[in-house]
Every structure is written in C-alpha cells, then in structure tokens.
Design an enzyme around this catalytic site. Structure first.
Site, short mmCIF file in Angstrom:
data_model
loop_
_atom_site.label_atom_id
_atom_site.label_comp_id
_atom_site.label_asym_id
_atom_site.label_seq_id
_atom_site.Cartn_x
_atom_site.Cartn_y
_atom_site.Cartn_z
NE ARG A 293 -0.34 2.47 13.74
CZ ARG A 293 0.14 1.43 13.20
NH1 ARG A 293 1.47 1.75 13.09
NH2 ARG A 293 -0.22 0.51 12.55
CG ASP B 202 -3.66 1.83 13.50
OD1 ASP B 202 -3.38 2.29 14.66
OD2 ASP B 202 -3.43 0.89 12.98
CB SER C 33 -5.13 -6.87 8.19
OG SER C 33 -4.66 -5.74 8.62
CG ASP D 215 -2.09 -0.87 1.37
OD1 ASP D 215 -2.31 -1.48 0.17
OD2 ASP D 215 -2.38 -1.30 2.19
N1 ARG Z 1 -7.10 -3.31 16.77
C1 ARG Z 1 -5.74 -3.07 17.05
C2 ARG Z 1 -5.79 -1.65 17.44
O1 ARG Z 1 -6.64 -0.81 17.03
C3 ARG Z 1 -4.80 -3.30 15.97
C4 ARG Z 1 -4.97 -2.54 14.67
C5 ARG Z 1 -3.96 -3.10 13.72
N2 ARG Z 1 -4.34 -4.31 13.26
C6 ARG Z 1 -3.81 -4.93 12.21
N3 ARG Z 1 -4.24 -6.09 11.99
N4 ARG Z 1 -3.48 -4.21 11.16
O2 ARG Z 1 -4.79 -0.89 18.15
#
Ligand code: ARG
Length: 425
Positions: free
Chosen positions: A94, A123, A175, A14
């Site tokens: 993050r 995110d 993912s 991506d």
């Molecule tokens: N649900 C988790 C969060 O919001 C992880 C998000 C990223 N997860 C992923 N499989 N891309 O912090």
C-alpha cells in the site's frame, strides 16, 4: 476544465466501474494508475479497459523490483510479522502504491487521488494516511465509501452499458489480494472462524498431503540481511521470491490461518499463502541467531513487532517508521552467510547455518576435547550474578507460611539403605 483524479486501478470490476462513476457523477477527469507488485498484470488489457471506461490516461508500472528492495526486504530484515503471524503482503504494497499515486498526481496536475477500498478495512487507512504523509495537499476519494455502492449485478450492468469488458465468469467466493509477498484470502465461508478453509481457497500451495514425500534441501545466501542466492546461484530479489514461492509452495509450505485484529477494531479471519515469506523469515532469523548478540536480538524483536504494527496500521511513512527502519538497517551489517533448509510436506525447517561473521565459537560451546571455556570462573560469576536473589531470600526467610511439601504431595517413595539391608537379611 474539470479537476483530475488519479485512480489506483486494478482492472477488476469495482475499479472498472469507478472510472465512469468518477467522471459521470463527480465530474472528474480520470487518470488510472495500475501498479504491478506481482499480481500478474495484463498491461495492455488493463489500459484498454480503463480508456474504454473513459479514462484520459492509463498508466501501468512494473514496481516489483522496488517492492522487493524497499518494502519486502526491510520487513524481512526487521522480522516483522503482524501479531506474530501475518507477513504483511497486502499492507506492505500500500505505501508503495500510494507513493506512485502521489507521483502520478503531480505528473498529471491532479488534485485528488482515488482508490477502490471499502470503509471497513485496513487498506483505506493505509492509502489515505500514506498519501497524506507524502503530500498533505492532495485529497483522497474512495468511491466505495461515498455512494458508489452497487451490487455485483448492478456493477456488471453499469460496465456493460458503457462497453467495458469486465470478467463475466462466476465471481470468486472469496475476496483475494495478491502480490509477490503473499496471497490474502478472506470472506465467504472463511467468515466462520471454526470452518476449515476449503481447498479452493488455495492457489500457490499444494495440500501438504499431496506434497512430495522426499525432502528437499536448499541453501539460501544472505548479504547484509537480504537474500541474494539459492543453492549458490545469485538471484535478484523478484526472481528469488518468485522461485521460493514456487518451490516451497510445491511442498505445501506457507499456509497461514489467522484471526487478526484490524485497525478499525474488527476481528477478521484471514487465510494467507506466503511460502517465500515463511521460508525467508525462518532462514533470516536463523542467520541472526548466529551473528547477532543476545541483547541486540531481544531489542530488535520489539522493534520488528513495532514496525509490523506501523506497517499494518498505515504508518509506514511516519517518522517513527523511518527511524526504526534505519535502526534495523544498521543491525544487518553482519547478517551475511548461508542457511540450509529442508522442505518436507507442509514445513520448511532450518537444518544448518554459517557465516563469516558468526559469533558461535566451537571452543566455547563444545563439551568435547578442545573446550576453552574456563569452568572454574563460573563459580565467581554465579556468586555475583545470584547475589541479589540470595540476599533477598535470606532477608525474607521468616515472613510467610511454611510452603507445603511437594515431595509429600507427589507421594515420593523414600527407601532408606538401612531398611533395604533389613529387608534383604
Ligand atoms: N487482512 C490483510 C490486511 O489487512 C489483507 C487485506 C486484503 N485482503 C483481501 N482478501 N482483500 O493487510
């Protein structure tokens, strides 16, 4: 001269497509920033791919030590688990990445930063809000939210046309986001909350049925709430977390299956592998039980919950977050000592703890010889402690129906001595 944007760049498909997309469709100069928070970054490969895609500069930074000291340890010390389960691996990384994006923007004269998040997750909120908290004059663009929508095949073709060597193997059925504090796995078959996670969802932990049968004991040393050693060997944070992930993962410890509430209102099924986080949270909590007062423990638990929600919701840099973390830091002055843990298949349990600042007093606790507790003084204490309840019960005595007899309801067997004597005679 065209405006510069700093893109948070993982090197995946991506964001590799986002580099030329930002240039060609939006007319920006692109600088990429790749932050190593423990997800195994191939720095040279990532930089080459970014430049091939048309980036003007490709920055790579190993931020693992700062990640541990400034984000992971504060969350551990706070006891922060989102909804009581998720150790926040992705969420904690993050604000750190956002901070580095802002610095890179200042360094390169960029007026914008960009990230590869979709419009459906947490995110995007974390990046956008953290950037705003650090420099409200910066704009944020997320290509996936504003028109870069391509299928995987379209992305592969788009990258190939531009000579970008993106991974061409079969795409993962999940993912996945990985850093030192954990591995987050979602999508694919996991979207059915009734479906058990398949074996290939896991990478850091063995299936507990394949873990060694022989238990393994380790001793974790803490200094003011931060882990500092394993089995008396001093370790810096990154090495300690890595080793704990490895050792606990080998016992199948740290698998978490969570239906969590995303900030944007969606319930989401997520699997986590977080061996170090699970073990260290248990150990840290055990040491706090020994060294902190009941009142402080109870209050601090609500602060830890609140901090977990703030981190999850992208409010790490809010004033409340800063203030609550200062509170937590203050509580950790006496949280030093050692915790003994036993690993067995699928679980790590605390079996011992000790501290020079322990509040545990054997003279008060013991039921054996050496008891210094004044049993007689308990009488006066209870008279005062129970006074309001006694007063209330006496005043309300005659209002309300007779309670039913639980003895009758349970069919209590009443044997009188007289009756027994008669029966024997
Ligand atoms: N649900 C988790 C969060 O919001 C992880 C998000 C990223 N997860 C992923 N499989 N891309 O912090």
């Amino acid at each position: 001269m065209s405006e510069t944007v700093v893109l948070a760049y993982s090197g995946g498909l991506d964001t590799s497509v986002a580099v030329p997309w930002l240039r060609e469709t939006q007319g920006y100069e692109v600088v990429t920033l790749t932050v190593d928070v423990g997800g195994r970054v191939d720095a040279a490969g990532v930089q080459r791919r970014a430049i091939t895609g048309g980036a003007r500069r490709a920055i790579v930074v190993d931020a693992r030590a700062a990640f541990v000291s400034d984000y992971i340890w504060p969350a551990l010390q706070a006891g922060s688990l989102y909804q009581g389960q998720y150790p926040l691996a992705t969420a904690l990384a993050r604000p750190l990445i956002a901070r580095l994006l802002v610095e890179a923007a200042h360094e390169t004269g960029a007026g914008l930063v960009a990230h590869g998040c979709t419009g459906k997750g947490n995110d995007q909120v974390r990046f956008d809000v953290a950037v705003a908290a650090l420099d409200p004059s910066l704009r944020v663009i997320a290509p996936m939210r504003v028109g870069m929508g391509m299928t995987r095949d379209e992305e592969l073709a788009y990258a190939r046309e531009r000579g970008i060597d993106v991974p061409t193997g079969p795409s993962s059925p999940f993912s996945i986001d990985v850093n030192l504090w954990g591995r987050s796995i979602e999508a694919g078959v996991l979207e059915d909350p009734w479906a058990a996670p398949p074996a290939d969802a896991f990478d850091w932990t063995v299936d507990p049925v394949d873990a060694p049968r022989t238990p393994h004991e380790i001793v974790i040393g803490f200094d003011e709430g931060a882990p500092v050693s394993i089995d008396a060997e001093p370790l810096e944070g990154v090495g300690l977390v890595e080793r704990m992930n490895h050792e606990a993962g080998a016992y199948g410890i740290g698998r978490i299956d969570h239906v969590e509430d995303r900030l944007i209102g969606i319930k989401s099924r997520e699997i986590y592998e977080a061996p170090a986080a699970v073990v260290l949270h248990a150990a840290h909590a055990a040491l706090e039980q020994l060294t902190l007062s009941r009142e402080l423990l109870a209050y601090k638990r609500s602060v830890g919950d609140r901090l977990a929600t703030l981190a999850y919701d992208g409010l790490w840099f809010s004033e409340l977050g800063v203030a609550l973390r200062a509170f937590v830091t203050h509580t950790q002055r006496y949280v030093s000592g050692e915790v003994r843990m036993r690993f067995s298949p699928g679980s790590g349990v605390v079996v011992g703890r000790r501290s020079p600042h322990s509040l545990y007093d054997i003279g008060l606790a013991t039921y054996d010889a050496g008891d210094r507790f004044d049993h007689a003084s308990a009488v006066g204490f209870i008279a005062i402690w129970g006074l309001p309840v006694r007063t209330q019960a006496a005043a309300r005595r005659n209002d309300g129906a007779q309670p039913r007899s639980l003895l009758d309801e349970l069919g209590a067997d009443r044997l009188d001595a007289d009756a027994l004597a008669g029966a024997i005679r």
